[in-house]
Design a protein around this motif. Structure first.
Motif, mmCIF file in Angstrom:
data_model
loop_
_atom_site.group_PDB
_atom_site.id
_atom_site.type_symbol
_atom_site.label_atom_id
_atom_site.label_comp_id
_atom_site.label_asym_id
_atom_site.label_seq_id
_atom_site.Cartn_x
_atom_site.Cartn_y
_atom_site.Cartn_z
ATOM 1 N N GLY A 76 0.839 -1.192 0.000
ATOM 2 C CA GLY A 76 0.000 0.000 0.000
ATOM 3 C C GLY A 76 0.869 1.235 0.000
ATOM 4 N N VAL A 136 1.212 11.530 0.799
ATOM 5 C CA VAL A 136 1.610 12.567 1.753
ATOM 6 C C VAL A 136 2.245 13.712 0.967
ATOM 7 C CG1 VAL A 136 2.750 13.012 3.955
ATOM 8 C CG2 VAL A 136 2.205 10.667 3.318
ATOM 9 N N HIS A 174 2.798 17.808 0.150
ATOM 10 C CA HIS A 174 2.709 19.071 0.873
ATOM 11 C C HIS A 174 3.255 20.204 0.012
ATOM 12 C CE1 HIS A 174 6.863 17.843 2.005
ATOM 13 N NE2 HIS A 174 7.094 19.118 1.816
ATOM 14 N N ARG A 175 2.915 21.417 0.379
ATOM 15 C CA ARG A 175 3.406 22.634 -0.271
ATOM 16 C C ARG A 175 3.911 23.540 0.821
ATOM 17 N NH1 ARG A 175 2.718 25.620 -4.915
ATOM 18 N NH2 ARG A 175 2.608 27.863 -4.659
ATOM 19 N N TYR A 176 5.166 23.913 0.687
ATOM 20 C CA TYR A 176 5.801 24.748 1.703
ATOM 21 C C TYR A 176 5.978 26.146 1.135
ATOM 22 C CZ TYR A 176 9.712 26.695 4.372
ATOM 23 O OH TYR A 176 10.529 27.522 5.110
ATOM 24 N N PHE A 207 13.339 35.450 -2.131
ATOM 25 C CA PHE A 207 13.264 34.795 -3.436
ATOM 26 C C PHE A 207 12.876 35.773 -4.551
ATOM 27 C CE2 PHE A 207 12.785 30.858 -0.828
ATOM 28 C CZ PHE A 207 13.931 30.235 -1.303
ATOM 29 N N GLY A 251 12.418 32.187 -8.871
ATOM 30 C CA GLY A 251 12.110 32.447 -7.466
ATOM 31 C C GLY A 251 12.264 31.182 -6.668
ATOM 32 N N PHE A 301 -1.484 31.372 -0.926
ATOM 33 C CA PHE A 301 -0.822 30.088 -0.705
ATOM 34 C C PHE A 301 -0.382 29.490 -2.033
ATOM 35 C CE2 PHE A 301 -1.343 25.415 -0.126
ATOM 36 C CZ PHE A 301 -0.274 25.223 0.747
ATOM 37 N N ARG A 302 -1.245 29.620 -3.050
ATOM 38 C CA ARG A 302 -0.946 29.013 -4.356
ATOM 39 C C ARG A 302 0.094 29.807 -5.123
ATOM 40 N NH1 ARG A 302 -1.709 24.038 -3.863
ATOM 41 N NH2 ARG A 302 -3.509 23.708 -2.529
ATOM 42 N N ALA A 350 2.546 31.914 -3.808
ATOM 43 C CA ALA A 350 3.697 32.378 -3.032
ATOM 44 C C ALA A 350 5.006 32.123 -3.780
ATOM 45 C CB ALA A 350 3.723 31.677 -1.671
ATOM 46 N N GLY A 404 8.703 31.220 -4.334
ATOM 47 C CA GLY A 404 9.638 30.363 -3.622
ATOM 48 C C GLY A 404 9.009 29.151 -2.977
ATOM 49 N N ALA A 405 7.719 28.930 -3.222
ATOM 50 C CA ALA A 405 7.065 27.770 -2.612
ATOM 51 C C ALA A 405 7.611 26.473 -3.211
ATOM 52 C CB ALA A 405 5.559 27.845 -2.807
ATOM 53 N N VAL A 406 7.620 25.443 -2.395
ATOM 54 C CA VAL A 406 8.163 24.153 -2.806
ATOM 55 C C VAL A 406 7.084 23.103 -2.608
ATOM 56 C CG1 VAL A 406 9.913 22.410 -2.315
ATOM 57 C CG2 VAL A 406 10.505 24.828 -2.174
ATOM 58 N N GLU A 407 6.903 22.260 -3.614
ATOM 59 C CA GLU A 407 5.957 21.153 -3.473
ATOM 60 C C GLU A 407 6.717 19.846 -3.467
ATOM 61 O OE1 GLU A 407 2.812 21.387 -6.325
ATOM 62 O OE2 GLU A 407 1.815 22.970 -5.179
ATOM 63 N N HIS A 408 6.245 18.937 -2.640
ATOM 64 C CA HIS A 408 6.921 17.654 -2.539
ATOM 65 C C HIS A 408 5.914 16.612 -2.079
ATOM 66 C CE1 HIS A 408 10.243 14.923 -2.257
ATOM 67 N NE2 HIS A 408 9.985 14.646 -0.981
ATOM 68 N N ALA A 409 6.120 15.401 -2.511
ATOM 69 C CA ALA A 409 5.292 14.295 -2.041
ATOM 70 C C ALA A 409 6.208 13.213 -1.501
ATOM 71 C CB ALA A 409 4.428 13.750 -3.177
ATOM 72 N N VAL A 410 5.991 12.861 -0.247
ATOM 73 C CA VAL A 410 6.784 11.797 0.366
ATOM 74 C C VAL A 410 6.278 10.461 -0.159
ATOM 75 C CG1 VAL A 410 7.441 10.719 2.538
ATOM 76 C CG2 VAL A 410 7.134 13.189 2.428
ATOM 77 N N ALA A 422 5.495 7.374 0.671
ATOM 78 C CA ALA A 422 5.294 6.599 1.897
ATOM 79 C C ALA A 422 4.644 5.251 1.573
ATOM 80 C CB ALA A 422 4.431 7.388 2.887
ATOM 81 N N ARG A 423 5.476 4.305 1.172
ATOM 82 C CA ARG A 423 4.964 2.974 0.848
ATOM 83 C C ARG A 423 5.157 2.022 2.018
ATOM 84 N NH1 ARG A 423 8.448 1.737 -4.189
ATOM 85 N NH2 ARG A 423 9.817 3.071 -2.981
#
Lengths: 159, 181
Positions: free
Chosen positions: A16, A20, A22-24, A34, A144, B31-32, B34, B36-42, B44-45
């Protein structure tokens, strides 16, 4: 009696995954940093006059006295390599074609360090305290992002 | 100290944290957009080891059979199977095939999916008490109007075609009202 598994393939594993994502967002000071990097090609720090410290990249608060800070101080593009490591595999453990060098750089005029890649270390061994200089992407290519800095190129020792 | 109660830098003491930090929540648009925003997906398997009992249960489902384990002490048939009887505190004795029929023990009418997506047609998760066993399991109801579902309703398993089964609880497509019940 309990059954014992003699064939490992008989163990049923159920795969499975958990999404997860996220956007920082980099926050007030980070956005100024930036934006200045993208539009002006400059590196901004924040000075705390109370503590007489310059944080770079810029941040919104002094971590020592909690004063509010503003990105008011240009730093770099030169700096000092305060630590480095040479990576042979990426974060997922896959081998790099060529090793990648990451370093901590204290930009001139700053008291803190940032992590980035060290470009073309060449045959000369790197040293702690080595002079480096930021290499920026061309203005039109900058988005940026911390990757608007391509990396830090070692400079010849000053004589 | 200053009249506003905050220490001044000239006092030599560290100033207090500002009473109204300039930070604030971002609007969705901020939020959308901004810089310098960074997107990432862990990634998690995980893999869950089904063990001997559930492993056998899942293999049974692949063959279109619902399997349990019997305990000769309390004379129960445990579905889903366990290798240990938690009531008698002893190992269970044998594999037993039970009917693929049962009754609705409890159910729910879900209008949103697990990740809060609205559903066009409601899903009907239900705990099915399996006939001839002391147990049952969570599954979904199908081929039924949500208004017609009731606790105690007799249902039967609808299996996926043989070629589509993979040793999963979803090898049972759903439970539907038992024909002729």
């Amino acid at each position: 009696m309990l059954e014992r598994i003699s064939r490992p393939s008989a163990v049923r594993r159920w795969p499975g995954s958990i999404p997860v994502g996220h956007r920082y967002t980099p926050g007030r000071a980070g956005e100024v940093f930036f934006t200045a990097l993208r539009d002006g090609g400059v590196l901004l720090g924040s000075r705390c006059s109370h503590c007489d410290l310059v944080y770079a990249p810029a941040r919104a608060f002094c971590e020592r006295c909690f004063s509010e800070l503003v990105p008011d101080t240009e730093v770099g593009p030169g700096g000092e390599l305060t630590s480095f490591t040479i990576a042979f595999v990426d974060v997922d453990g896959r081998p790099f074609d060529l090793p990648v060098t990451y370093g901590l750089v204290r930009l001139d005029g700053a008291d803190t360090v940032l992590v980035h890649s060290v470009l073309d270390p060449g045959d000369e061994p790197l040293e702690i305290g080595q002079r480096v200089e930021a290499v920026l992407r061309p203005e039109g290519d900058r988005t940026g992002s911390i990757l608007d800095i391509e990396g830090f190129r070692p400079q010849p020792a000053r004589t | 100290m200053g009249v506003d109660g905050h220490a001044r830098a000239s006092d030599g003491a560290a100033p207090n944290p500002p009473p109204d930090p300039a930070g604030r929540g971002l609007s969705e648009a901020e939020f959308r957009s901004a810089v310098g925003a960074v997107e990432h997906a862990v990634d998690a398997r995980y893999e869950w080891d089904a063990g001997v009992a559930i492993g056998g249960f899942l293999e049974g489902l692949r063959e279109g059979r619902i399997l349990g384990r019997s305990c000769s002490s309390c004379e129960r048939v445990l579905v889903p199977p366990r290798m240990f009887c938690e009531r008698c505190f002893r190992a269970t004795d044998a594999w037993v095939e039970v009917e693929a029929t049962g009754t609705v023990q409890t159910y729910s009418v879900c209008h949103v999916a697990w990740d809060m997506r609205p559903l066009d047609a409601p899903e009907l998760p239900a705990v099915i008490a399996i006939d001839g066993s002391d147990g049952g399991f969570l599954h979904v109801l199908g081929e039924v109007d949500p208004a017609d579902v009731a606790v105690g309703m007799a249902v039967e398993a609808v299996w996926k075609p043989v070629g589509e089964r993979e040793g999963s609880i979803l090898d049972i497509a759903h439970f539907r009202p038992r024909r002729g019940a």
